[in-house]
Write a protein that holds these residues in place. Structure first.
Motif, PDB file in Angstrom:
ATOM      1  N   LEU A  48     -58.888 -19.197 -13.990  1.00 32.01           N
ATOM      2  CA  LEU A  48     -59.324 -17.861 -13.586  1.00 32.01           C
ATOM      3  C   LEU A  48     -58.376 -17.263 -12.546  1.00 32.01           C
ATOM      4  CD1 LEU A  48     -63.189 -18.356 -13.435  1.00 32.01           C
ATOM      5  CD2 LEU A  48     -61.780 -17.472 -15.307  1.00 32.01           C
ATOM      6  N   ALA A  49     -57.866 -18.089 -11.643  1.00 32.99           N
ATOM      7  CA  ALA A  49     -56.891 -17.595 -10.673  1.00 32.99           C
ATOM      8  C   ALA A  49     -55.614 -17.141 -11.381  1.00 32.99           C
ATOM      9  CB  ALA A  49     -56.569 -18.691  -9.653  1.00 32.99           C
ATOM     10  N   THR A  50     -55.216 -17.877 -12.411  1.00 35.50           N
ATOM     11  CA  THR A  50     -54.035 -17.498 -13.184  1.00 35.50           C
ATOM     12  C   THR A  50     -54.276 -16.203 -13.955  1.00 35.50           C
ATOM     13  OG1 THR A  50     -53.486 -19.851 -13.446  1.00 35.50           O
ATOM     14  CG2 THR A  50     -52.353 -18.297 -14.893  1.00 35.50           C
ATOM     15  N   ALA A  51     -55.485 -16.026 -14.470  1.00 31.46           N
ATOM     16  CA  ALA A  51     -55.840 -14.782 -15.157  1.00 31.46           C
ATOM     17  C   ALA A  51     -55.731 -13.595 -14.200  1.00 31.46           C
ATOM     18  CB  ALA A  51     -57.249 -14.875 -15.735  1.00 31.46           C
ATOM     19  N   ALA A  52     -56.192 -13.781 -12.966  1.00 25.32           N
ATOM     20  CA  ALA A  52     -56.090 -12.718 -11.968  1.00 25.32           C
ATOM     21  C   ALA A  52     -54.635 -12.415 -11.646  1.00 25.32           C
ATOM     22  CB  ALA A  52     -56.841 -13.126 -10.703  1.00 25.32           C
ATOM     23  N   ARG A  53     -53.814 -13.447 -11.571  1.00 25.00           N
ATOM     24  CA  ARG A  53     -52.381 -13.251 -11.311  1.00 25.00           C
ATOM     25  C   ARG A  53     -51.755 -12.337 -12.340  1.00 25.00           C
ATOM     26  NH1 ARG A  53     -47.721 -17.988 -12.011  1.00 25.00           N
ATOM     27  NH2 ARG A  53     -45.936 -16.558 -12.105  1.00 25.00           N
ATOM     28  N   PHE A  54     -51.991 -12.618 -13.612  1.00 21.00           N
ATOM     29  CA  PHE A  54     -51.342 -11.834 -14.657  1.00 21.00           C
ATOM     30  C   PHE A  54     -51.955 -10.450 -14.808  1.00 21.00           C
ATOM     31  CE2 PHE A  54     -50.011 -16.145 -16.211  1.00 21.00           C
ATOM     32  CZ  PHE A  54     -48.668 -15.946 -15.978  1.00 21.00           C
ATOM     33  N   THR A  55     -53.218 -10.323 -14.476  1.00 19.99           N
ATOM     34  CA  THR A  55     -53.833  -8.998 -14.500  1.00 19.99           C
ATOM     35  C   THR A  55     -53.159  -8.081 -13.487  1.00 19.99           C
ATOM     36  OG1 THR A  55     -55.968  -9.908 -15.180  1.00 19.99           O
ATOM     37  CG2 THR A  55     -55.987  -7.713 -14.202  1.00 19.99           C
ATOM     38  N   LEU A  56     -52.954  -8.590 -12.279  1.00 26.65           N
ATOM     39  CA  LEU A  56     -52.285  -7.788 -11.251  1.00 26.65           C
ATOM     40  C   LEU A  56     -50.822  -7.531 -11.604  1.00 26.65           C
ATOM     41  CD1 LEU A  56     -53.641  -9.242  -7.877  1.00 26.65           C
ATOM     42  CD2 LEU A  56     -54.319  -7.147  -9.049  1.00 26.65           C
ATOM     43  N   ALA A  57     -50.175  -8.502 -12.236  1.00 25.33           N
ATOM     44  CA  ALA A  57     -48.765  -8.329 -12.596  1.00 25.33           C
ATOM     45  C   ALA A  57     -48.584  -7.267 -13.684  1.00 25.33           C
ATOM     46  CB  ALA A  57     -48.189  -9.665 -13.069  1.00 25.33           C
ATOM     47  N   VAL A  58     -49.578  -7.132 -14.547  1.00 30.05           N
ATOM     48  CA  VAL A  58     -49.478  -6.189 -15.663  1.00 30.05           C
ATOM     49  C   VAL A  58     -49.901  -4.779 -15.257  1.00 30.05           C
ATOM     50  CG1 VAL A  58     -50.472  -5.586 -17.909  1.00 30.05           C
ATOM     51  CG2 VAL A  58     -49.708  -7.923 -17.474  1.00 30.05           C
ATOM     52  N   VAL A  59     -51.005  -4.692 -14.491  1.00 30.44           N
ATOM     53  CA  VAL A  59     -51.545  -3.389 -14.108  1.00 30.44           C
ATOM     54  C   VAL A  59     -51.182  -3.108 -12.649  1.00 30.44           C
ATOM     55  CG1 VAL A  59     -53.648  -2.016 -13.879  1.00 30.44           C
ATOM     56  CG2 VAL A  59     -53.461  -3.703 -15.719  1.00 30.44           C
ATOM     57  N   PRO A  60     -50.506  -1.986 -12.346  1.00 32.93           N
ATOM     58  CA  PRO A  60     -50.214  -0.853 -13.239  1.00 32.93           C
ATOM     59  C   PRO A  60     -48.814  -0.852 -13.830  1.00 32.93           C
ATOM     60  CG  PRO A  60     -49.843  -0.197 -10.984  1.00 32.93           C
ATOM     61  CD  PRO A  60     -50.235  -1.659 -10.933  1.00 32.93           C
ATOM     62  N   ALA A  61     -48.034  -1.934 -13.673  1.00 31.26           N
ATOM     63  CA  ALA A  61     -46.623  -1.923 -14.089  1.00 31.26           C
ATOM     64  C   ALA A  61     -46.445  -1.513 -15.543  1.00 31.26           C
ATOM     65  CB  ALA A  61     -46.005  -3.299 -13.852  1.00 31.26           C
ATOM     66  N   ILE A  62     -47.379  -1.937 -16.400  1.00 31.06           N
ATOM     67  CA  ILE A  62     -47.226  -1.701 -17.833  1.00 31.06           C
ATOM     68  C   ILE A  62     -47.226  -0.213 -18.181  1.00 31.06           C
ATOM     69  CG2 ILE A  62     -49.682  -1.745 -18.489  1.00 31.06           C
ATOM     70  CD1 ILE A  62     -48.798  -3.602 -20.823  1.00 31.06           C
ATOM     71  N   PHE A  63     -47.818   0.627 -17.319  1.00 34.08           N
ATOM     72  CA  PHE A  63     -47.871   2.062 -17.576  1.00 34.08           C
ATOM     73  C   PHE A  63     -46.538   2.745 -17.291  1.00 34.08           C
ATOM     74  CE2 PHE A  63     -52.356   0.996 -16.463  1.00 34.08           C
ATOM     75  CZ  PHE A  63     -52.901   1.265 -17.713  1.00 34.08           C
ATOM     76  N   PHE A  64     -45.618   2.031 -16.659  1.00 32.09           N
ATOM     77  CA  PHE A  64     -44.321   2.605 -16.304  1.00 32.09           C
ATOM     78  C   PHE A  64     -43.163   1.957 -17.061  1.00 32.09           C
ATOM     79  CE2 PHE A  64     -47.195   2.961 -12.698  1.00 32.09           C
ATOM     80  CZ  PHE A  64     -47.131   4.318 -12.429  1.00 32.09           C
ATOM     81  N   ILE A  65     -43.472   0.995 -17.905  1.00 32.71           N
ATOM     82  CA  ILE A  65     -42.430   0.277 -18.651  1.00 32.71           C
ATOM     83  C   ILE A  65     -42.683   0.441 -20.136  1.00 32.71           C
ATOM     84  CG2 ILE A  65     -41.411  -1.995 -19.111  1.00 32.71           C
ATOM     85  CD1 ILE A  65     -42.283  -2.801 -16.279  1.00 32.71           C
ATOM     86  N   ARG A  66     -41.691   0.936 -20.846  1.00 31.22           N
ATOM     87  CA  ARG A  66     -41.822   1.165 -22.276  1.00 31.22           C
ATOM     88  C   ARG A  66     -41.961  -0.158 -23.025  1.00 31.22           C
ATOM     89  NH1 ARG A  66     -40.384   5.603 -25.236  1.00 31.22           N
ATOM     90  NH2 ARG A  66     -39.231   6.426 -23.426  1.00 31.22           N
ATOM     91  N   ARG A  67     -42.844  -0.184 -24.030  1.00 31.12           N
ATOM     92  CA  ARG A  67     -43.033  -1.404 -24.808  1.00 31.12           C
ATOM     93  C   ARG A  67     -41.741  -1.769 -25.536  1.00 31.12           C
ATOM     94  NH1 ARG A  67     -44.579  -3.283 -29.937  1.00 31.12           N
ATOM     95  NH2 ARG A  67     -44.628  -1.198 -30.843  1.00 31.12           N
ATOM     96  N   PRO A  68     -41.337  -3.035 -25.499  1.00 37.07           N
ATOM     97  CA  PRO A  68     -40.111  -3.447 -26.203  1.00 37.07           C
ATOM     98  C   PRO A  68     -40.291  -3.310 -27.711  1.00 37.07           C
ATOM     99  CG  PRO A  68     -41.320  -5.367 -25.442  1.00 37.07           C
ATOM    100  CD  PRO A  68     -41.990  -4.177 -24.828  1.00 37.07           C
ATOM    101  N   ASN A  69     -39.197  -3.104 -28.379  1.00 38.10           N
ATOM    102  CA  ASN A  69     -39.236  -2.871 -29.829  1.00 38.10           C
ATOM    103  C   ASN A  69     -39.297  -4.202 -30.580  1.00 38.10           C
ATOM    104  OD1 ASN A  69     -39.155  -1.528 -32.287  1.00 38.10           O
ATOM    105  ND2 ASN A  69     -36.909  -1.453 -32.331  1.00 38.10           N
TER     106      ASN A  69
END
Length: 299
Positions: A34-55
């Motif tokens: 669960l701690a690891t899940a929280a880590r990746f949640t914070l790493a993704v949000v909000p960064a993913i909204f500013f980085i274009r999805r790779p092709n």
């Protein structure tokens, strides 16, 4: 490598090494999955909204997130809860180089150079000494979890290469999107839904500090710098630097948790990392495309 880039690279290796102590800090009260899940949640949000999805196809992103999230960092974090010291966990995670070499030789029928064979033999002997000379900092269950993590690192490399991505940082961020939910579901499947409520009730300041450190300095900043260095320099220059990660992990484990190695373990760690260094040091003709796909996104 120019001086400023070298200092920056060493700084990132120190962050990645210190990360293992921060993992230990964050899983004292909260289950590591669960701690690891929280880590990746914070790493993704909000960064993913500013980085274009790779092709690349979605299946590669999903596979990466599952293996990187659950297989590598879920298991690596769990190995510490299961009895490995944070420093030893970092050292043993480097076994991924041995596993990758074995896959190449026995499955893909690749030829191993004399240097790699010597490195593998040195690492295997050192690994046996390291485990047998334990002073309580290695357990069977912890060893099993970290070996699963090391094996998954090889699988992750295969996924990255199969995707043929040229956008390593974007691939990493979008792939992590698929890490949190499998981690939470895995924890609930093992312990029931009450595990989530226990994590909520047990969450404290130390857990928050640890998760934030893992999400931002370790994951986003560390990978951003590392991928820039991979573009600028060949793998023969950058790969040996990753061997500093276990060194910094051992140092931080000593100062934060009084983790002490026996004399035999100190010698074994040195020989193990020397052997891994002989394996990961590439031939001079390795291409930059290969550099990106095989890079150790260590932490």
């Amino acid at each position: 490598m120019i001086r400023n880039d070298l200092f920056l690279a060493i700084f990132v290796m120190a962050i990645w090494g210190f990360n293992f102590s921060m993992i230990k800090l964050g899983i004292t009260e909260v289950h590591p999955l669960l701690a690891t899940a929280a880590r990746f949640t914070l790493a993704v949000v909000p960064a993913i909204f500013f980085i274009r999805r790779p092709n690349v196809a979605w299946r590669y992103l999903f596979g990466y997130g599952l293996v990187f999230g659950v297989g590598i960092w879920g298991m690596a974090s769990w190995s510490i809860t299961a009895g490995l010291s944070s420093g030893i966990s970092s050292v043993l995670l480097s076994s991924n180089a041995l596993i990758s070499m074995a896959v190449g030789v026995f499955i893909h029928k690749e030829l191993a150079s004399k240097r790699k064979v010597i490195g593998a033999a040195t690492s295997l002997v050192a690994l046996l000494v390291l485990v047998s000379a334990t002073n309580g900092n290695i357990t069977v269950q912890g060893l099993m979890f970290i070996m699963i993590a090391a094996a998954c690192w090889t699988v992750m490399g295969m996924i990255v290469k199969a995707s043929k991505t040229t956008q390593a940082f974007a691939f990493n961020v979008w792939g992590m999107l698929f890490a949190p939910i499998p981690l939470v579901l895995f924890a609930i499947s093992l312990y029931g839904p009450n595990i989530a409520m226990h994590a909520f009730d047990s969450w404290d300041v130390n857990t928050t500090i640890a998760v934030v450190f893992q999400a931002y300095p370790t994951t986003l900043f560390g990978y951003w710098v590392w991928n820039r260095l991979l573009i600028r320099y060949p793998l023969s220059t950058t790969a040996p630097l990753t061997l500093l990660v276990p060194l910094f992990a051992l140092i931080s484990g000593y100062f934060m948790y009084d983790e002490v190695l026996s004399v035999a373990q100190v010698v074994a760690c040195v020989l193990f990392l020397v052997g891994i260094g002989l394996i990961v040091k590439p031939a001079s003709n390795v291409s930059r495309v290969t550099t990106k796909s095989l890079a150790n996104p260590a932490q």
